[in-house]
Design a protein around this motif. Structure first.
Motif, PDB file in Angstrom:
ATOM      1  N   ARG A   8     -47.245  18.980  -9.468  1.00  0.00           N
ATOM      2  CA  ARG A   8     -48.174  19.773  -8.657  1.00  0.00           C
ATOM      3  C   ARG A   8     -48.936  18.880  -7.681  1.00  0.00           C
ATOM      4  O   ARG A   8     -49.211  19.270  -6.525  1.00  0.00           O
ATOM      5  CB  ARG A   8     -49.142  20.521  -9.568  1.00  0.00           C
ATOM      6  N   ARG A   9     -49.285  17.631  -8.116  1.00  0.00           N
ATOM      7  CA  ARG A   9     -50.011  16.715  -7.225  1.00  0.00           C
ATOM      8  C   ARG A   9     -49.126  16.297  -6.052  1.00  0.00           C
ATOM      9  O   ARG A   9     -49.559  16.260  -4.890  1.00  0.00           O
ATOM     10  CB  ARG A   9     -50.471  15.495  -8.016  1.00  0.00           C
ATOM     11  N   ASP A  10     -47.848  15.953  -6.325  1.00  0.00           N
ATOM     12  CA  ASP A  10     -46.942  15.546  -5.241  1.00  0.00           C
ATOM     13  C   ASP A  10     -46.721  16.678  -4.264  1.00  0.00           C
ATOM     14  O   ASP A  10     -46.615  16.459  -3.031  1.00  0.00           O
ATOM     15  CB  ASP A  10     -45.604  15.087  -5.822  1.00  0.00           C
ATOM     16  N   GLN A  11     -46.627  17.893  -4.740  1.00  0.00           N
ATOM     17  CA  GLN A  11     -46.403  19.018  -3.846  1.00  0.00           C
ATOM     18  C   GLN A  11     -47.624  19.263  -2.956  1.00  0.00           C
ATOM     19  O   GLN A  11     -47.489  19.607  -1.771  1.00  0.00           O
ATOM     20  CB  GLN A  11     -46.057  20.260  -4.670  1.00  0.00           C
ATOM     21  N   ARG A  12     -48.849  19.031  -3.517  1.00  0.00           N
ATOM     22  CA  ARG A  12     -50.066  19.237  -2.730  1.00  0.00           C
ATOM     23  C   ARG A  12     -50.200  18.193  -1.634  1.00  0.00           C
ATOM     24  O   ARG A  12     -50.560  18.501  -0.494  1.00  0.00           O
ATOM     25  CB  ARG A  12     -51.300  19.171  -3.629  1.00  0.00           C
ATOM     26  N   HIS A  13     -49.927  16.920  -1.970  1.00  0.00           N
ATOM     27  CA  HIS A  13     -50.176  15.839  -1.017  1.00  0.00           C
ATOM     28  C   HIS A  13     -49.033  15.635  -0.030  1.00  0.00           C
ATOM     29  O   HIS A  13     -49.276  15.240   1.123  1.00  0.00           O
ATOM     30  CB  HIS A  13     -50.435  14.539  -1.768  1.00  0.00           C
ATOM     31  N   ASP A  41     -46.156  17.934   0.275  1.00  0.00           N
ATOM     32  CA  ASP A  41     -45.472  19.171   0.612  1.00  0.00           C
ATOM     33  C   ASP A  41     -43.946  19.004   0.541  1.00  0.00           C
ATOM     34  O   ASP A  41     -43.208  19.345   1.469  1.00  0.00           O
ATOM     35  CB  ASP A  41     -45.880  19.637   2.008  1.00  0.00           C
ATOM     36  N   LEU A  42     -43.480  18.452  -0.593  1.00  0.00           N
ATOM     37  CA  LEU A  42     -42.059  18.236  -0.785  1.00  0.00           C
ATOM     38  C   LEU A  42     -41.372  19.522  -1.209  1.00  0.00           C
ATOM     39  O   LEU A  42     -41.994  20.441  -1.752  1.00  0.00           O
ATOM     40  CB  LEU A  42     -41.829  17.148  -1.840  1.00  0.00           C
ATOM     41  N   SER A  43     -40.058  19.550  -1.002  1.00  0.00           N
ATOM     42  CA  SER A  43     -39.292  20.716  -1.423  1.00  0.00           C
ATOM     43  C   SER A  43     -39.028  20.663  -2.917  1.00  0.00           C
ATOM     44  O   SER A  43     -39.237  19.643  -3.580  1.00  0.00           O
ATOM     45  CB  SER A  43     -37.956  20.756  -0.659  1.00  0.00           C
ATOM     46  N   ILE A  44     -38.540  21.791  -3.408  1.00  0.00           N
ATOM     47  CA  ILE A  44     -38.238  21.858  -4.837  1.00  0.00           C
ATOM     48  C   ILE A  44     -37.148  20.868  -5.198  1.00  0.00           C
ATOM     49  O   ILE A  44     -37.205  20.186  -6.223  1.00  0.00           O
ATOM     50  CB  ILE A  44     -37.842  23.287  -5.219  1.00  0.00           C
ATOM     51  N   ARG A  45     -36.116  20.748  -4.338  1.00  0.00           N
ATOM     52  CA  ARG A  45     -35.039  19.810  -4.623  1.00  0.00           C
ATOM     53  C   ARG A  45     -35.571  18.367  -4.646  1.00  0.00           C
ATOM     54  O   ARG A  45     -35.205  17.569  -5.517  1.00  0.00           O
ATOM     55  CB  ARG A  45     -33.939  19.959  -3.573  1.00  0.00           C
ATOM     56  N   ALA A  46     -36.449  18.033  -3.662  1.00  0.00           N
ATOM     57  CA  ALA A  46     -36.977  16.672  -3.604  1.00  0.00           C
ATOM     58  C   ALA A  46     -37.843  16.357  -4.818  1.00  0.00           C
ATOM     59  O   ALA A  46     -37.799  15.245  -5.373  1.00  0.00           O
ATOM     60  CB  ALA A  46     -37.772  16.486  -2.302  1.00  0.00           C
ATOM     61  N   VAL A  74     -39.334  22.454 -12.032  1.00  0.00           N
ATOM     62  CA  VAL A  74     -40.241  22.324 -10.882  1.00  0.00           C
ATOM     63  C   VAL A  74     -40.864  23.672 -10.569  1.00  0.00           C
ATOM     64  O   VAL A  74     -42.073  23.778 -10.292  1.00  0.00           O
ATOM     65  CB  VAL A  74     -39.490  21.753  -9.680  1.00  0.00           C
ATOM     66  N   ARG A  75     -40.042  24.740 -10.580  1.00  0.00           N
ATOM     67  CA  ARG A  75     -40.579  26.069 -10.277  1.00  0.00           C
ATOM     68  C   ARG A  75     -41.623  26.478 -11.317  1.00  0.00           C
ATOM     69  O   ARG A  75     -42.645  27.080 -10.992  1.00  0.00           O
ATOM     70  CB  ARG A  75     -39.441  27.089 -10.232  1.00  0.00           C
ATOM     71  N   GLN A  76     -41.380  26.126 -12.610  1.00  0.00           N
ATOM     72  CA  GLN A  76     -42.364  26.450 -13.649  1.00  0.00           C
ATOM     73  C   GLN A  76     -43.666  25.697 -13.429  1.00  0.00           C
ATOM     74  O   GLN A  76     -44.755  26.253 -13.614  1.00  0.00           O
ATOM     75  CB  GLN A  76     -41.794  26.093 -15.033  1.00  0.00           C
ATOM     76  N   ALA A  77     -43.587  24.434 -12.990  1.00  0.00           N
ATOM     77  CA  ALA A  77     -44.789  23.638 -12.759  1.00  0.00           C
ATOM     78  C   ALA A  77     -45.581  24.177 -11.580  1.00  0.00           C
ATOM     79  O   ALA A  77     -46.824  24.204 -11.612  1.00  0.00           O
ATOM     80  CB  ALA A  77     -44.419  22.184 -12.530  1.00  0.00           C
ATOM     81  N   LEU A  78     -44.881  24.593 -10.511  1.00  0.00           N
ATOM     82  CA  LEU A  78     -45.594  25.118  -9.354  1.00  0.00           C
ATOM     83  C   LEU A  78     -46.199  26.487  -9.646  1.00  0.00           C
ATOM     84  O   LEU A  78     -47.202  26.877  -9.035  1.00  0.00           O
ATOM     85  CB  LEU A  78     -44.648  25.198  -8.159  1.00  0.00           C
ATOM     86  N   ALA A  79     -45.595  27.219 -10.593  1.00  0.00           N
ATOM     87  CA  ALA A  79     -46.101  28.556 -10.904  1.00  0.00           C
ATOM     88  C   ALA A  79     -47.338  28.508 -11.795  1.00  0.00           C
ATOM     89  O   ALA A  79     -48.240  29.345 -11.661  1.00  0.00           O
ATOM     90  CB  ALA A  79     -45.004  29.377 -11.587  1.00  0.00           C
ATOM     91  N   ALA A  80     -47.437  27.543 -12.741  1.00  0.00           N
ATOM     92  CA  ALA A  80     -48.576  27.485 -13.655  1.00  0.00           C
ATOM     93  C   ALA A  80     -48.761  26.045 -14.123  1.00  0.00           C
ATOM     94  O   ALA A  80     -47.794  25.296 -14.288  1.00  0.00           O
ATOM     95  CB  ALA A  80     -48.356  28.397 -14.869  1.00  0.00           C
TER      96      ALA A  80
END
Length: 553
Positions: free
Chosen positions: A13-18, A20-25, A37-43
């Motif tokens: 979740r931290r990497d996606q916030r800072h 903005d990487l894709s799910i594959r990355a 990854v989808r589960q982590a971004l969801a909750a």
């Protein structure tokens, strides 16, 4: 494992916030599946894992039959209830089950109590935390351990008395699990701690205290135990019989095993019971610095606060031993608890008083102590002292060689090789009877002199070829009197203190033996007596001639 998944979700979740990487990355960076990854971004909290589905046990079809057998046991006679082995045999014989005994045993053990709880016969296995007021309660129990006593592997019984508040415990080792040991352990604990609990002491249903278990917590107590409790003024709390009551005095139950593992492992080695108990006292002193889990103060510190709350001891000390009145048989032996103990032979056919204690037996003639023995634990065993038969052997010296008393003295080490050598030498010089009497006179010295000085006196006497008891007595008394004298520190060997005039003549005149000055007198001669013999012959010749009428020319 769950905490690791929480941290993984937080990093994703931290990497996606800072960045903005894709799910594959994100999946490639963290080495996980895109679904994770989808589960982590969801909750932020990971979803619960699905429980593992295990295949059905081979025992599952037969569990209802087992439960039915256990329910039958609720109303069956106590001694005719199913064991795990019997249930397994019935499953094989009546139901054709192809199951192993361990599977049946592991299912029956917890299920038996569950069924009893469901039927309202037993309560759930839960306990209520307890608080113990200072000085109010104690717990008592016995344990077993092995000890090498004088080189012999021996079973010992450990009496344990533990204060419930502080955890301070007193331990004593005894050769028997007798009432004398039970009472003596209490007396030792009361005197060690300086008082008696004000409320109660908890016990199993020990045979030393309880004659019969009645309904509830009522008990028929042993009369002597009831007298002991009345003397010290405390109440007894008896736990439920069997395993159901073990938790009611769990503190002392754990203390028995803890002390055995901490201080009696490996098997201790001691010469006497007294030495063993002295060692145990030292271990207790070191235990005072121990902290019980969850407490800030040490055991010793907690007990110092508890000591003042104990009830004071009565003025009179209770005698834990049991007084008996056995008869002395023709062999000068008394029988006590199927064991025999010797007394002086002068008491044959008389009744004496015997005080039976946990580790020793004291025998009295009136108020005079005439014999003291270590308690014999084996059935039909004997404790025979050679000293009790010396006056009789003085009249019957021939009976010594094959006597039981001599055999016991050899085994115990009281009859040493020095005694034996003196005996053999005395018999060669004085004959069997007189030589044995000399030995008996030496043995009588042990009543008044230490054993080591008597043995030293025997060595000194034999070093100069003497086999007289008087010489042994003189030398033994000299050694006793001069034990602390500077003369003993000299380089002159102890055996040289017995003077031999013959040796003095042959030795260097400057040598000093037994502290005497050198003898500078000339050697005695009989030369002057030869002149007297010549004059005597002349007189005899003159008298003979006068009788025959011959006139000398």
């Amino acid at each position: 494992m769950r905490s690791a998944r929480v941290e993984l979700f937080a990093r994703i979740r931290r990497d996606q916030r800072h960045e903005d990487l894709s799910i594959r990355a994100l999946a490639e960076r963290h080495g996980v599946h895109r679904r994770t990854v989808r589960q982590a971004l969801a909750a932020a909290e990971p979803p619960p894992r699905k429980p593992r589905t295990r295949p059905a046990s081979i025992l599952d079809p037969f569990k209802p039959a087992i439960d039915e057998m256990l329910r039958e046991d609720l109303t069956a006679p106590r001694k005719q209830r199913h064991t795990a082995t019997r249930i397994w045999n019935r499953l094989v014989d009546e139901h054709g089950a192809q199951v192993g005994y361990p599977s049946v045993r592991d299912y029956v053990r917890p299920r038996r109590r569950e069924i009893a709880v469901e039927a309202g016969i037993a309560s759930a296995a839960a306990t209520v935390p307890q608080e113990h007021a200072p000085g109010a309660e104690a717990e008592v129990d016995f344990g077993e351990f092995m000890v090498d006593l004088a080189g012999v592997r021996t079973k010992a019984f450990l009496f344990v008395y533990r204060m419930s508040h502080s955890g301070k415990a007193v331990h004593r080792a005894y050769p028997t699990l007798s009432q004398e040991s039970f009472l003596e352990g209490h007396v030792a604990a009361f005197e060690e701690l300086g008082g008696v609990p004000t409320l109660q002491i908890k016990y199993d249903n020990l045979g030393q205290a309880v004659s019969r278990v009645l309904g509830g917590r009522k008990r028929d107590e042993n009369p002597r135990w009831a007298l002991f409790r009345s003397h010290y003024g405390f109440d007894a709390f008896y736990c439920e019989p069997g395993i159901d009551g073990a938790h009611e005095k769990g503190g002392v139950e754990g203390e028995v095993g803890r002390f055995r593992r901490a201080w009696l492992t490996p098997v201790p080695k001691f010469d006497t019971w007294s030495d063993l108990n002295d060692y145990i006292r030292g271990c207790e002193a070191r235990d005072d610095k121990r902290r019980i889990t969850g407490r800030l103060a040490t055991i010793g510190q907690s007990f110092e606060d508890e000591r003042a709350k104990l009830r004071p001891l009565p003025e009179d000390r209770f005698e834990p031993g049991q007084m008996l009145t056995p008869m002395v048989d023709r062999s000068a032996l008394v029988t006590i608890r199927q064991a025999k103990y010797s007394v002086p032979a002068s008491l044959v056919d008389r009744r004496v008083r015997a005080l039976l204690r946990a580790s020793e037996v004291l025998i009295y003639d009136g108020r005079t102590l005439v014999a003291r023995h270590e308690r014999v634990t084996e059935r039909y065993g004997q404790s025979v002292q050679l000293d009790h038969y010396l006056e009789l052997l003085m009249r019957k010296p021939g009976a010594l060689a094959g006597s039981t008393a001599l055999a016991h003295a050899r085994t115990s080490g009281a009859f040493t090789p020095e005694h034996d050598a003196f005996w053999q030498a005395s018999r060669r010089v004085n004959g069997d009877a007189a030589g044995t009497r000399e030995l008996i006179d030496v043995l009588l010295l042990h009543r008044h002199l230490p054993a080591d000085t008597v043995v030293a006196g025997i060595r000194a006497a034999m070093s100069v070829g003497s086999v007289l008891a008087e010489v042994v007595a003189v030398e033994a008394r000299r050694i006793t009197e001069n034990t602390t004298a500077p003369a003993l520190e000299s380089s002159v060997p102890a055996t040289s203190n017995v003077a031999s005039l013959t040796q003095r003549r042959l030795m260097d005149p400057l040598a000093v033996i037994a502290g005497l000055p050198p003898d500078r007198r000339p050697t005695p001669s009989v030369a002057h007596y030869d002149e007297l013999l010549a004059r005597r012959r002349a007189k005899q010749h003159a008298a003979l001639n006068q009788v025959e009428g011959v006139t000398p020319s």
